[in-house]
Write a protein that holds these residues in place. Structure first.
Motif, mmCIF file in Angstrom:
data_model
loop_
_atom_site.group_PDB
_atom_site.id
_atom_site.type_symbol
_atom_site.label_atom_id
_atom_site.label_comp_id
_atom_site.label_asym_id
_atom_site.label_seq_id
_atom_site.Cartn_x
_atom_site.Cartn_y
_atom_site.Cartn_z
ATOM 1 N N UNK A 1 -23.110 -10.925 -22.216
ATOM 2 C CA UNK A 1 -22.690 -11.954 -23.157
ATOM 3 C C UNK A 1 -23.877 -12.537 -23.903
ATOM 4 N N UNK A 2 -23.607 -13.156 -25.054
ATOM 5 C CA UNK A 2 -24.683 -13.634 -25.915
ATOM 6 C C UNK A 2 -25.520 -14.725 -25.263
ATOM 7 N N UNK A 3 -24.951 -15.416 -24.269
ATOM 8 C CA UNK A 3 -25.719 -16.439 -23.576
ATOM 9 C C UNK A 3 -26.482 -15.875 -22.379
ATOM 10 N N UNK A 4 -26.279 -14.587 -22.060
ATOM 11 C CA UNK A 4 -26.841 -14.011 -20.845
ATOM 12 C C UNK A 4 -28.012 -13.061 -21.060
ATOM 13 N N UNK A 5 -28.029 -12.352 -22.177
ATOM 14 C CA UNK A 5 -29.074 -11.325 -22.293
ATOM 15 C C UNK A 5 -30.450 -11.971 -22.437
ATOM 16 N N UNK B 1 -26.180 -19.308 -16.124
ATOM 17 C CA UNK B 1 -26.415 -17.863 -16.125
ATOM 18 C C UNK B 1 -27.021 -17.506 -14.774
ATOM 19 N N UNK B 2 -26.367 -16.603 -14.050
ATOM 20 C CA UNK B 2 -26.888 -16.234 -12.751
ATOM 21 C C UNK B 2 -27.756 -14.983 -12.886
ATOM 22 N N UNK C 1 -16.646 -7.974 -19.667
ATOM 23 C CA UNK C 1 -16.734 -9.219 -18.901
ATOM 24 C C UNK C 1 -15.446 -10.031 -19.018
ATOM 25 N N UNK C 2 -14.885 -10.067 -20.227
ATOM 26 C CA UNK C 2 -13.624 -10.784 -20.414
ATOM 27 C C UNK C 2 -12.494 -10.100 -19.650
ATOM 28 N N UNK D 1 -11.184 -13.749 -32.627
ATOM 29 C CA UNK D 1 -11.597 -13.019 -31.423
ATOM 30 C C UNK D 1 -10.769 -11.756 -31.217
ATOM 31 N N UNK D 2 -10.062 -11.324 -32.259
ATOM 32 C CA UNK D 2 -9.027 -10.299 -32.100
ATOM 33 C C UNK D 2 -9.549 -8.985 -31.538
ATOM 34 N N UNK D 3 -10.664 -8.476 -32.072
ATOM 35 C CA UNK D 3 -11.151 -7.164 -31.638
ATOM 36 C C UNK D 3 -11.547 -7.179 -30.169
ATOM 37 N N UNK D 4 -12.346 -8.163 -29.793
ATOM 38 C CA UNK D 4 -12.782 -8.232 -28.408
ATOM 39 C C UNK D 4 -11.624 -8.554 -27.479
ATOM 40 N N UNK D 5 -10.740 -9.453 -27.911
ATOM 41 C CA UNK D 5 -9.596 -9.811 -27.089
ATOM 42 C C UNK D 5 -8.669 -8.641 -26.850
#
Length: 501
Positions: free
Chosen positions: A465-469, A407-408, A93-94, A112-116
């Motif tokens: 994302x953690x706010x979406x699931x 969240x859509x 998503x990022x 945020x290094x790993x995900x970034x």
């Protein structure tokens, strides 16, 4: 010579006027305005050495720590366009945000290094840590920009499932830093503001950070919000102003029970979602203060309206438009033009003024649908009474607001539909006492799959994302369909317990 204007001036001017005043408190760090602006100019110089030119996009993946304003104003000082990356996204998503925005590089905090790194690799751009940008010789001043030039691109789901980049100009954001909900409610230079709203989000970024810096106030950073942590920090740092979404007010009330050492809050601002009047009243009584509720969207920089002492305040409303902004009610069924309704009638909230964004990045059709006859169509339903108070009634579309984040449902549905055991799925919001709304997936499952709610939730965590699931999964034999075979989410809400839209 054409006029110039830069959002970087917000910090530059306060550094000139209040050089030794504390701009940011971040744990043990106390950073003055002079030092913060010097470091921002250092970041600007480093970005220039990395090949960033005025107009280039620089993405930031940074939590609520002092590195965020350093990098944010540093990028602006070099004339770049800031693209904040939502910290709750997955790497895929990022990466979409990075690719869609055309970001030249990603400034990523070590947390945020790993995900970034994964997102930047997928987007094919370099990634750099904030600390690596502090070794250059600082620029003498910030780059010249036109008022209509893009300053920030905020990604929002809006009214389609695919996130869109809302392009906000220097004029949009400079003006909103001067007339937003904070400023309209007697902001003061001596204020100490709690910075707990995510800075990658429009509310925390414009109202909290830019609003505080424009005034010369102090911003106290809180990277991870809990009611207890916020109360402790506000008490210790003598915070006078709190900006939050309704779920934060609920958490603060819970944390305040049985506690004697509550902070003395002079002013509280609520936005992001509708604040229940009962919560407002309980909070005002417990903290001996006043919550002023406002309204806005990413596309409106964000503030459009707020309760303001000048006009009087009214619980349950979002007050009056801020200076230079018009807010009216239009017929929602007419899409090709704006037809305003008289006072008291229910319709779609439409907005025009200096706060309305320049459009959706590379999406002219979406922009044309969003801005009609010079008015931005909010997609929200509301009323405006004879006294000019605006009330939000409901959302025109099916966006779910969980903890202040949009969240859509379609985006969640697209992910869940890829599970081999899911035949059909519809996602709705259901009431939640803490988050306001919770994500609920109503699933028609393959009878041979032996699919369980817990298994589907765990599967979705890896893809959303953690706010979406979804935290709730309900199984059904079929979904209610209308004449055009569209799922009737109104019926789902009714059957699950949420009043229909």
């Amino acid at each position: 010579m054409s006029a110039t204007l830069s959002l970087a001036a917000v910090l530059a001017e306060s550094a000139r006027k209040y050089p030794e005043k504390i701009a940011v408190v971040d744990g043990p760090q106390r950073v003055t305005y002079r030092r913060l602006w010097h470091e921002a100019l250092t970041v600007a110089a480093a970005l220039r050495e990395l090949g960033v030119r005025p107009g280039d996009r620089v993405a930031l993946q940074i939590p609520n720590v002092v590195d965020f304003p350093r990098a944010y104003y540093g990028a602006l000082a070099q004339g770049a366009v800031v693209v904040p990356v939502h910290l709750l996204l997955t790497a895929d998503e990022a990466a979409y945000t990075l690719k869609d925005s055309g970001a030249r590089l990603l400034v990523c905090h070590p947390s945020q290094a790993a995900m970034g790194a994964a997102a930047a690799e997928a987007a094919g751009i370099p990634v750099v840590a904030p600390a690596d940008l502090l070794g250059a010789e600082p620029l003498r001043s910030y780059a010249s920009r036109a008022p209509e030039d893009p300053a920030v691109i905020l990604y929002t789901s809006g009214t389609t499932g695919e996130p869109k980049g809302a392009v906000l100009t220097h004029l949009n954001l400079v003006m909103n830093s001067m007339v937003n909900v904070f400023d309209a409610n007697d902001a003061r230079t001596e204020d100490v503001v709690l910075g707990c709203l995510p800075l990658f989000h429009t509310f925390g970024q414009t109202v909290g950070m830019n609003g505080a810096f424009r005034l010369g106030a102090t911003l106290v950073m809180l990277a991870r919000f809990t009611g207890e942590a916020a109360l402790d920090l506000m008490t210790r740092e003598h915070v006078t102003v709190f900006h939050g979404v309704p779920t934060m007010y609920v958490a603060l009330l819970a944390a305040a029970e049985g506690r004697a050492d509550l902070p003395r809050l002079r002013l509280c601002i609520s936005g992001g979602a509708a604040l229940p009047v009962a919560v407002l009243e309980r909070f005002n009584a417990a903290f001996a203060t006043n919550i002023f509720e406002g309204y806005g969207l990413s596309e409106t920089s964000p503030t459009a309206t707020t309760n303001q002492p000048h006009f009087g305040t009214r619980a349950g409303t979002v007050g009056h438009p801020v200076w230079g902004v018009e807010v009216e009610i239009a017929r929602p069924e007419i899409e090709e033009r704006i037809e305003l309704l008289p006072a008291g009638e229910l319709g779609e909230i439409v907005i025009r003024g200096h706060n309305v964004f320049a459009g959706y990045l590379n999406r002219p059709d979406d922009t044309a649908q969003g801005i009609v006859d010079g008015w931005f169509r909010s997609g929200d339903l509301g009323t405006k009474d004879e006294d000019g108070f605006v009330t939000i009634v409901d959302r025109k579309k099916d966006i779910v607001i969980r903890g202040g984040f949009n969240v859509y449902p379609r985006e969640v549905e697209e992910a869940l539909a890829r599970h081999p055991g899911v035949v059909q799925v519809a996602v709705i919001g259901v009431p939640h006492p803490v988050h306001g709304e919770e994500i609920c997936a109503v699933v028609v499952a393959d009878p041979d799959a032996n699919l369980t709610a817990d298994a589907l939730i765990e599967w979705s965590k890896e893809r959303l994302g953690r706010h979406k699931y979804p935290r709730e999964v309900r199984f059904a034999e079929s979904l209610p369909l209308g004449p055009s075979h569209k799922v009737l989410k109104r019926e789902l809400r009714r059957s699950i317990g949420r009043p229909p839209v």
